[in-house]
Design a protein around this motif. Structure first.
Motif, PDB file in Angstrom:
ATOM      1  N   LEU A 151       3.872 -13.802  -1.319  1.00  0.00           N
ATOM      2  CA  LEU A 151       4.237 -12.493  -1.862  1.00  0.00           C
ATOM      3  C   LEU A 151       3.151 -11.470  -1.533  1.00  0.00           C
ATOM      4  CD1 LEU A 151       6.500 -11.247  -3.559  1.00  0.00           C
ATOM      5  CD2 LEU A 151       5.065 -11.592  -5.573  1.00  0.00           C
ATOM      6  N   THR A 152       1.889 -11.889  -1.722  1.00  0.00           N
ATOM      7  CA  THR A 152       0.765 -10.982  -1.431  1.00  0.00           C
ATOM      8  C   THR A 152       0.780 -10.595   0.044  1.00  0.00           C
ATOM      9  OG1 THR A 152      -0.452 -12.312  -3.018  1.00  0.00           O
ATOM     10  CG2 THR A 152      -1.722 -10.699  -1.778  1.00  0.00           C
ATOM     11  N   GLU A 153       1.072 -11.602   0.914  1.00  0.00           N
ATOM     12  CA  GLU A 153       1.093 -11.339   2.353  1.00  0.00           C
ATOM     13  C   GLU A 153       2.217 -10.357   2.704  1.00  0.00           C
ATOM     14  OE1 GLU A 153       0.957 -14.942   4.731  1.00  0.00           O
ATOM     15  OE2 GLU A 153       1.862 -13.809   6.372  1.00  0.00           O
ATOM     16  N   ALA A 154       3.394 -10.587   2.079  1.00  0.00           N
ATOM     17  CA  ALA A 154       4.546  -9.709   2.354  1.00  0.00           C
ATOM     18  C   ALA A 154       4.245  -8.281   1.913  1.00  0.00           C
ATOM     19  CB  ALA A 154       5.783 -10.244   1.632  1.00  0.00           C
ATOM     20  N   VAL A 155       3.662  -8.140   0.717  1.00  0.00           N
ATOM     21  CA  VAL A 155       3.334  -6.792   0.215  1.00  0.00           C
ATOM     22  C   VAL A 155       2.308  -6.150   1.147  1.00  0.00           C
ATOM     23  CG1 VAL A 155       2.233  -5.528  -1.686  1.00  0.00           C
ATOM     24  CG2 VAL A 155       3.906  -7.316  -2.192  1.00  0.00           C
ATOM     25  N   GLY A 156       1.331  -6.971   1.599  1.00  0.00           N
ATOM     26  CA  GLY A 156       0.298  -6.473   2.515  1.00  0.00           C
ATOM     27  C   GLY A 156       0.905  -5.939   3.800  1.00  0.00           C
TER      28      GLY A 156
ATOM     29  N   LEU B  64       1.134   2.397   5.382  1.00  0.00           N
ATOM     30  CA  LEU B  64       0.604   3.376   4.437  1.00  0.00           C
ATOM     31  C   LEU B  64      -0.925   3.354   4.464  1.00  0.00           C
ATOM     32  CD1 LEU B  64       1.217   5.472   2.289  1.00  0.00           C
ATOM     33  CD2 LEU B  64       1.336   3.649   0.598  1.00  0.00           C
ATOM     34  N   VAL B  65      -1.486   2.138   4.480  1.00  0.00           N
ATOM     35  CA  VAL B  65      -2.948   1.999   4.520  1.00  0.00           C
ATOM     36  C   VAL B  65      -3.484   2.627   5.810  1.00  0.00           C
ATOM     37  CG1 VAL B  65      -4.844   0.317   4.589  1.00  0.00           C
ATOM     38  CG2 VAL B  65      -2.889  -0.064   3.069  1.00  0.00           C
ATOM     39  N   ALA B  66      -2.718   2.462   6.914  1.00  0.00           N
ATOM     40  CA  ALA B  66      -3.171   2.982   8.216  1.00  0.00           C
ATOM     41  C   ALA B  66      -3.252   4.506   8.221  1.00  0.00           C
ATOM     42  CB  ALA B  66      -2.226   2.503   9.322  1.00  0.00           C
ATOM     43  N   VAL B  67      -2.360   5.179   7.470  1.00  0.00           N
ATOM     44  CA  VAL B  67      -2.411   6.648   7.487  1.00  0.00           C
ATOM     45  C   VAL B  67      -3.441   7.205   6.503  1.00  0.00           C
ATOM     46  CG1 VAL B  67      -0.005   6.888   8.233  1.00  0.00           C
ATOM     47  CG2 VAL B  67      -0.553   7.055   5.798  1.00  0.00           C
ATOM     48  N   LEU B  68      -3.857   6.387   5.523  1.00  0.00           N
ATOM     49  CA  LEU B  68      -4.763   6.905   4.496  1.00  0.00           C
ATOM     50  C   LEU B  68      -6.134   7.269   5.059  1.00  0.00           C
ATOM     51  CD1 LEU B  68      -3.887   4.739   1.351  1.00  0.00           C
ATOM     52  CD2 LEU B  68      -3.293   7.124   1.834  1.00  0.00           C
ATOM     53  N   GLY B  69      -6.637   6.480   6.022  1.00  0.00           N
ATOM     54  CA  GLY B  69      -7.960   6.744   6.614  1.00  0.00           C
ATOM     55  C   GLY B  69      -8.012   8.119   7.284  1.00  0.00           C
ATOM     56  N   PRO B  70      -7.128   8.372   8.298  1.00  0.00           N
ATOM     57  CA  PRO B  70      -7.136   9.692   8.940  1.00  0.00           C
ATOM     58  C   PRO B  70      -6.899  10.839   7.949  1.00  0.00           C
ATOM     59  CG  PRO B  70      -5.800   8.152  10.214  1.00  0.00           C
ATOM     60  CD  PRO B  70      -6.197   7.438   8.958  1.00  0.00           C
TER      61      PRO B  70
ATOM     62  N   ALA C 215       2.210  14.369  -1.053  1.00  0.00           N
ATOM     63  CA  ALA C 215       1.673  12.998  -1.018  1.00  0.00           C
ATOM     64  C   ALA C 215       2.809  11.980  -1.149  1.00  0.00           C
ATOM     65  CB  ALA C 215       0.646  12.806  -2.133  1.00  0.00           C
ATOM     66  N   ALA C 216       3.775  12.277  -2.038  1.00  0.00           N
ATOM     67  CA  ALA C 216       4.920  11.365  -2.195  1.00  0.00           C
ATOM     68  C   ALA C 216       5.696  11.279  -0.894  1.00  0.00           C
ATOM     69  CB  ALA C 216       5.830  11.867  -3.325  1.00  0.00           C
TER      70      ALA C 216
ATOM     71  N   ASP D  14       7.315   8.624   4.282  1.00  0.00           N
ATOM     72  CA  ASP D  14       7.268   8.704   5.753  1.00  0.00           C
ATOM     73  C   ASP D  14       6.599   7.468   6.351  1.00  0.00           C
ATOM     74  OD1 ASP D  14       8.602  10.952   6.255  1.00  0.00           O
ATOM     75  OD2 ASP D  14       6.872  12.227   6.652  1.00  0.00           O
ATOM     76  N   ALA D  15       5.446   7.098   5.759  1.00  0.00           N
ATOM     77  CA  ALA D  15       4.681   5.972   6.319  1.00  0.00           C
ATOM     78  C   ALA D  15       5.441   4.659   6.173  1.00  0.00           C
ATOM     79  CB  ALA D  15       3.327   5.875   5.622  1.00  0.00           C
ATOM     80  N   LEU D  16       6.134   4.499   5.041  1.00  0.00           N
ATOM     81  CA  LEU D  16       6.782   3.211   4.768  1.00  0.00           C
ATOM     82  C   LEU D  16       8.179   3.089   5.367  1.00  0.00           C
ATOM     83  CD1 LEU D  16       5.697   2.825   1.045  1.00  0.00           C
ATOM     84  CD2 LEU D  16       4.801   1.570   3.004  1.00  0.00           C
ATOM     85  N   ALA D  17       8.866   4.212   5.534  1.00  0.00           N
ATOM     86  CA  ALA D  17      10.262   4.105   5.991  1.00  0.00           C
ATOM     87  C   ALA D  17      10.609   5.045   7.139  1.00  0.00           C
ATOM     88  CB  ALA D  17      11.197   4.370   4.801  1.00  0.00           C
ATOM     89  N   VAL D  18      10.402   6.340   6.932  1.00  0.00           N
ATOM     90  CA  VAL D  18      10.890   7.317   7.919  1.00  0.00           C
ATOM     91  C   VAL D  18      10.169   7.157   9.263  1.00  0.00           C
ATOM     92  CG1 VAL D  18      11.183   9.774   8.413  1.00  0.00           C
ATOM     93  CG2 VAL D  18      11.449   8.937   6.078  1.00  0.00           C
ATOM     94  N   GLY D  19       8.825   7.066   9.227  1.00  0.00           N
ATOM     95  CA  GLY D  19       8.038   6.961  10.464  1.00  0.00           C
ATOM     96  C   GLY D  19       8.451   5.780  11.329  1.00  0.00           C
ATOM     97  N   PRO D  20       8.467   4.546  10.750  1.00  0.00           N
ATOM     98  CA  PRO D  20       8.871   3.393  11.563  1.00  0.00           C
ATOM     99  C   PRO D  20      10.283   3.534  12.137  1.00  0.00           C
ATOM    100  CG  PRO D  20       7.806   2.663   9.541  1.00  0.00           C
ATOM    101  CD  PRO D  20       7.960   4.129   9.432  1.00  0.00           C
TER     102      PRO D  20
END
Ligand SMILES: [Zn+2]
Ligand SMILES: [Zn+2]
Length: 282
Positions: free
Chosen positions: A5-10, A16-22, A57-58, A63-69
């Motif tokens: 479960l942790t791996e799937a959530v990761g 989302l994590v990838a866009v947070l840095g920039p 932000a929402a 976008d990061a989780l659904a629209v972008g991909p």
């Protein structure tokens, strides 16, 4: 089980994590520029923009989780289709002769030219309800670039499709996307900069702020993202001075990010379902 479960959530939250840095780096850079330009007023302005920033932000998260991909898959399919069906100009030798950086420059100039006309189309009657979402931010900041309806965002990919049809290499398309994205942050930033003489050629934060004006004629002007020359050439340049007029749109956009997503769907549904008056002849 728990580790799966942790791996799937990761995996699911990886984009989302990838866009947070920039985004964090951009937040620091634009906070620094705002402080340089406005001093302590920058802090008060950031506080005043907090409500709008939450909505943005929402939308970044969605976008990061659904629209972008989804859009990336769609874009790859369209570009793949152009190649497969021979719909790309065979210009590979031209780009090889020009070399890497001139080719990137051509992609950015042409991409902004296509973007100018695509943006004008987004202000037309039927496309405006989706584009109004981007315009609804009443406290324009660099982060307002992220406020975009998925349908409006999909339409913005037309520039890339046209560049691909001209045979520009994928790396030039990627470089153009990066330039437009980060310059887009800059022109949306809450900075009172016109860029002086450089503003004759490139777009400035003040110029784009007029594009977001709620009531005045400036809102129907300044369509380009990178170069102001397109607006000058096609009669849509407008920059009478610093922009201190109210920003946003006149429409009621509903509450929060959900209201923003639903807005164009509601407008289009109303327009399509409106009972038509039938003229009866006697
Ligand atoms: Zn616009
Ligand atoms: Zn904008």
């Amino acid at each position: 089980m728990a580790s799966h479960l942790t791996e799937a959530v990761g995996r699911l939250t990886q984009p989302l994590v990838a866009v947070l840095g920039p985004l964090a780096v951009c937040a620091l850079v634009f906070a620094g520029l705002a402080w340089l330009a406005k001093g302590p007023r920058a802090l008060a302005d950031a506080r005043a923009a907090a409500g709008e920033t939450k909505i943005n932000a929402a939308m970044v998260a969605v976008d990061a989780l659904a629209v972008g991909p989804l859009l990336a898959i769609g874009m790859a399919a369209v570009v793949g289709g152009l190649t497969t069906y021979g719909l790309q100009l065979d210009t590979a030798r031209l780009w090889a002769w020009l070399g890497r950086w001139p080719t990137v420059a051509v992609a950015v100039v042409l991409g902004d030219f296509f973007g100018y006309w695509r943006h004008r189309a987004q202000h037309s009657r039927w496309l405006w309800p989706a584009h109004a979402v981007h315009h609804s931010d009443t406290r324009l900041t660099w982060f307002s670039l992220e406020r975009m309806h998925p349908i409006d965002r999909a339409g913005s990919l037309l520039d890339m499709v046209l560049l691909s049809a001209l045979g520009l290499p994928v790396w030039a398309l990627a470089a153009n996307a990066l330039v437009r994205h980060y310059y887009g942050y800059f022109v949306h930033a809450d900075l009172p900069w016109t860029l002086g003489k450089a503003g004759w050629v490139i777009n400035s934060p003040v110029m784009h702020r007029w594009h977001h004006a709620r009531d005045v004629e400036g809102s129907g002007h300044n369509f380009a993202t990178v170069f102001s020359v397109w607006d000058r050439a096609f009669g849509t340049y407008y920059q009478p001075g610093p922009c201190a007029v109210p920003l946003g749109v006149r429409e009621d956009m509903g509450d929060g990010a959900l209201g923003q997503y639903a807005h164009p769907l509601k407008v289009w549904a109303r327009a399509l379902l409106r009972p038509r008056r039938v003229e009866l002849s006697s």
